[in-house]
Scaffold this motif. Structure first.
Motif, PDB file in Angstrom:
ATOM      1  N   HIS A 275      -0.414   0.125  11.670  1.00 46.99           N
ATOM      2  CA  HIS A 275      -1.650   0.717  12.195  1.00 46.99           C
ATOM      3  C   HIS A 275      -2.342   1.679  11.237  1.00 46.99           C
ATOM      4  O   HIS A 275      -3.491   2.038  11.469  1.00 46.99           O
ATOM      5  N   ASN A 276      -1.669   2.124  10.180  1.00 46.62           N
ATOM      6  CA  ASN A 276      -2.321   3.062   9.254  1.00 46.62           C
ATOM      7  C   ASN A 276      -2.635   2.470   7.884  1.00 46.62           C
ATOM      8  O   ASN A 276      -3.191   3.154   7.038  1.00 46.62           O
ATOM      9  N   THR A 277      -2.238   1.250   7.627  1.00 45.69           N
ATOM     10  CA  THR A 277      -2.616   0.636   6.358  1.00 45.69           C
ATOM     11  C   THR A 277      -4.122   0.370   6.417  1.00 45.69           C
ATOM     12  O   THR A 277      -4.599  -0.234   7.376  1.00 45.69           O
ATOM     13  N   PRO A 278      -4.875   0.852   5.417  1.00 42.75           N
ATOM     14  CA  PRO A 278      -6.330   0.707   5.528  1.00 42.75           C
ATOM     15  C   PRO A 278      -6.780  -0.756   5.442  1.00 42.75           C
ATOM     16  O   PRO A 278      -6.167  -1.562   4.742  1.00 42.75           O
ATOM     17  N   GLN A 279      -7.847  -1.078   6.152  1.00 36.35           N
ATOM     18  CA  GLN A 279      -8.395  -2.434   6.154  1.00 36.35           C
ATOM     19  C   GLN A 279      -8.689  -2.901   4.733  1.00 36.35           C
ATOM     20  O   GLN A 279      -8.522  -4.086   4.400  1.00 36.35           O
TER      21      GLN A 279
ATOM     22  N   LYS B  21      -0.627  -4.381  17.837  1.00 37.28           N
ATOM     23  CA  LYS B  21      -1.321  -5.024  16.724  1.00 37.28           C
ATOM     24  C   LYS B  21      -1.828  -6.417  17.108  1.00 37.28           C
ATOM     25  O   LYS B  21      -2.906  -6.828  16.685  1.00 37.28           O
TER      26      LYS B  21
ATOM     27  N   ALA C  76       5.419   5.905   4.656  1.00 33.58           N
ATOM     28  CA  ALA C  76       5.915   5.753   6.027  1.00 33.58           C
ATOM     29  C   ALA C  76       7.434   5.591   6.036  1.00 33.58           C
ATOM     30  O   ALA C  76       8.126   6.157   6.893  1.00 33.58           O
TER      31      ALA C  76
ATOM     32  N   TRP D  86       1.730  -7.771   4.177  1.00 35.01           N
ATOM     33  CA  TRP D  86       2.026  -6.412   3.713  1.00 35.01           C
ATOM     34  C   TRP D  86       2.756  -6.436   2.366  1.00 35.01           C
ATOM     35  O   TRP D  86       3.163  -5.412   1.870  1.00 35.01           O
TER      36      TRP D  86
ATOM     37  N   HIS E  29       0.828  -1.195   0.000  1.00 33.96           N
ATOM     38  CA  HIS E  29       0.000   0.000   0.000  1.00 33.96           C
ATOM     39  C   HIS E  29       0.870   1.257   0.000  1.00 33.96           C
ATOM     40  O   HIS E  29       1.928   1.281   0.643  1.00 33.96           O
TER      41      HIS E  29
ATOM     42  N   GLU F 280       3.376   3.053  11.673  1.00 31.62           N
ATOM     43  CA  GLU F 280       2.459   3.457  10.597  1.00 31.62           C
ATOM     44  C   GLU F 280       2.081   2.287   9.711  1.00 31.62           C
ATOM     45  O   GLU F 280       0.926   2.152   9.294  1.00 31.62           O
TER      46      GLU F 280
ATOM     47  N   SER G 110       0.641   3.929   1.498  1.00 29.29           N
ATOM     48  CA  SER G 110       0.920   4.510   2.824  1.00 29.29           C
ATOM     49  C   SER G 110       2.174   3.905   3.445  1.00 29.29           C
ATOM     50  O   SER G 110       2.846   4.570   4.241  1.00 29.29           O
ATOM     51  N   CYS G 111       2.489   2.676   3.073  1.00 31.10           N
ATOM     52  CA  CYS G 111       3.709   2.048   3.612  1.00 31.10           C
ATOM     53  C   CYS G 111       4.952   2.659   2.959  1.00 31.10           C
ATOM     54  O   CYS G 111       5.981   2.851   3.614  1.00 31.10           O
TER      55      CYS G 111
END
Ligand SMILES: Cc1ncc(COP(=O)(O)O)c(C=O)c1O
Ligand SMILES: Cc1ncc(COP(=O)(O)O)c(C=O)c1O
Lengths: 411, 411
Positions: free
Chosen positions: A300-304, A94, A65, A251, A59, A297, A61-62
């Motif tokens: 905890h911030n990777t969207p479901q 987590k 990060a 991931w 993702h 991040e 966002s990773c």
């Protein structure tokens, strides 16, 4: 006079430990040496790396990060041997559950899940002791043990019961040399996902024999509709459990080499082992500091939706493979429930000129340019493992070629 | 009936290998437990991590090189166990010389230089065999060997000769159990840089006894004006040399855990050992794929001025420390020639109440809030190691406090 070393020439041998250490996948695949059919482009269903096909990407966002950590110029120094506090805390948050709570002190980071397994196996067993590992099963367990002179025995999984553990066979393997039981759920190479009831039955065996459990849960949460992943540690407050995992699969970044150990020890049986893990973690100081610093991040911030889409795509691929291979005479298909693999049994007596899984994979490559791993890589002859990761059209094409191959070679 | 495991309770012990594995720095430092003087801010000269002080930063081009790999979405998969071809090729091109040529096949990547050392030590020596390591010397050699049941003997370095190897003492350590000689140049903890002539003399000993050499050259090129770094492998075409290095120090990114092995084997003595290294590299698949993919740019596009400025800053710091400490009665200073460390001898008979290096470092912390490592961490009592990395004003202040400490405690 002869030199004090007693040596009189440059005849150097690799160490006995190196001689013992083999990766069976490498050994078998390297011995295959079959050229693909030049008229068909190669499709590989061999590698457990979801990133190589282009249809599974981490993702964004990773990526951000990690970039943030690069831009900070603050995450380039040595992390503590067991990992940065913020990173261990992120892992603990987590995976902590009410039944199996974790704090940062219960987490050790390592160089990939393989590195985590190396620490865990090395801390729990002496050379000469035995670990119990699944058959079919992931080959690195044996590779690590061989490098340390640790022995292993296999317990059987039952293909007629969705690869559940044959509990009697498991218990029969136990003797005074047994150090621990290793359970891999969801499974590579089986793609199976165990029910809580079955995991409890395995824990009962462990409990009766006072054997700790290593739970390889690198495919945690990677399950298909109708299936539930249950972390083994949630089901016991007495059996001490070392669970290993990492970023590699869920991931989609196996190359990042970020793994972890979760120390579940509510009955205080691992006091000494915990220190042992810390001591062993000081030898090489495993994983990259940028990824460690980005871990809060990433976790905890990777969207479901990212996780859901990965599972949905894998499930679609599994359906495609089952549709195309499920009715091929000569193949026994066990429908996968999660992870990213599927085992296909080869009914060799139905084929005129395919006597083994190795021969199947070799001829399949030579004629159809499709690469799979023979079950021997997982100590399970007469099966082959296929990886469900290639893009749907490629996977479809590969399965069609496997079906065609079977048609040609059936009696 | 008792369970087949023979166990009747949860009494789990860490493995013998874990028990044997200790990081002496951790053990000694953890036992110190001295609170600093609350009136003085702590200055640490203890950690060999140049990044913690803010005055040594990696070059921006290295940040960009990794970001580029992140943006490509193409460097997240499993690298081969020995490392990506592009990365191994980049290392080979960086370190190849006419006298000691290298190709990508001669390079193995690992998780930090520590990971490289673990592979090298594990491939060259059997449990029970002996490696010869320097005293004073870096502690991880022994930590790795202990974890594998490999033995070691120390050969002495001579502080009166800029920490050159005592060649007679080295040769006297050799016996039929000796597997190899490890040489660390430039040296941690000494800050010494060996001449080509001295390195040749060490190689002569190795040659006479048919012993391979492990050259720990993680501080390669980090030398002060007037000094030249010579790679050991350049000086011999007969003695097989495994050189280890990495990004940690010269590129100022110890947390990135990128190390390498250079296999120098012009006389074909390492044929088998080379296979052993490859086999051992398959156990955990060491280093991060993003950094591997960025390695060509990191090694070949970082401007020379970056390296020069790092060395110039370290040399300025060494001068500051020598100016302030060189004339302190009770301290014997060996002027460093490179790397980022300096050893200070403690003339305990000149002090009224400082009986050892450990007592020196403890009292220095309690009174002056300056943290150093006692020589015992490097098997060299009555010396302390200082790190030259803190910003100049901090380092100056720390040295002034050390001088003040000596003034207070001298007879
Ligand atoms: C069951 C299992 N455990 C562990 C690993 C190793 O994971 P990593 O790549 O993080 O070392 C794998 C990788 O394929 C696996 O399938
Ligand atoms: C002499 C020496 N060798 C090896 C290492 C380990 O390097 P790395 O951090 O890359 O594992 C160090 C680190 O301080 C060192 O001083």
């Amino acid at each position: 006079p002869p030199p004090r070393s007693g040596r009189t020439s440059w005849s150097l041998r690799m160490s006995e430990a190196a001689q013992r250490t083999t990766n069976p996948i490498r050994a078998i695949v390297d011995n295959m040496k079959v050229a693909p059919n030049p008229d068909k482009p190669v499709i590989s269903l061999a590698l457990g790396d979801p990133t190589v096909f282009g249809n599974f990407n981490l993702h964004a966002s990773c990526v951000d990060a990690v970039k943030k950590q690069l831009d900070s110029y603050k995450a380039n120094g040595y992390p503590p041997a067991t990992g940065m506090e913020v990173a261990r805390d992120a892992v603990a948050r987590k995976y902590s559950t009410p039944e199996a709570p974790l704090t940062s002190k219960d987490v050790i980071l390592a160089s990939g899940c393989s590195g985590a397994l190396e620490l865990v196996i090395g801390a729990l067993a002496n050379a000469g002791q035995t670990m119990l590992i699944p058959r079919p099963g992931f080959s690195v367990y044996a590779t690590i043990a061989d490098s340390k002179g640790i022995k292993y025995k296999y317990y059987d999984l039952d293909p007629s019961k969705n690869w559940e553990v044959d509990l009697d066979h498991l218990e029969a393997q136990i003797d005074e040399t047994t150090a621990f039981i290793l359970v891999n759920n969801p499974s590579n190479p089986c793609g199976s996902v165990y029910s809580a009831a079955h995991l409890r039955a395995i824990l009962d065996v462990a409990e009766r024999h006072y054997l700790p459990v290593v739970a390889d849960e690198i495919y945690a949460d990677m399950v298909f509709s109708g299936q539930t992943f249950t972390a083994m540690a949630q089901l016991t407050s007495t059996v001490p459990v070392l669970a290993v995992g990492g970023l590699a699969k869920k991931w989609l970044v196996p190359g990042w080499r970020m793994g972890w150990i979760l120390i579940h020890d509510r009955a205080d049986a691992f006091k000494d082992v915990r220190v042992g893990l810390q001591k062993l973690s000081q030898v090489i100081i495993g994983s990259n500091s940028l990824i460690q610093a980005a871990l809060p991040e990433i976790l905890h911030n990777t969207p479901q939706s990212f996780y859901d889409e990965t599972n949905a795509q894998l499930e679609r691929h599994a359906k495609v493979a089952m549709e195309l291979l499920g009715k091929v005479k000569g193949l026994k298909v066990v429908v996968p429930q999660g992870a990213m693999y599927c085992m296909l049994g080869i009914e060799t007596d139905l084929f005129k000129d395919v006597k083994s899984d190795v021969e199947f994979t070799e001829k399949l490559m030579a004629e159809q340019s499709v690469m799979c791993l023979p079950g021997q890589c997982f100590k399970y002859p007469n099966y082959i493992r296929i990886v469900l990761c290639p893009a749907e059209d490629k996977l479809r094409e590969a399965c069609q070629r496997i079906a065609e191959f079977c048609d040609h070679h059936r009696k």
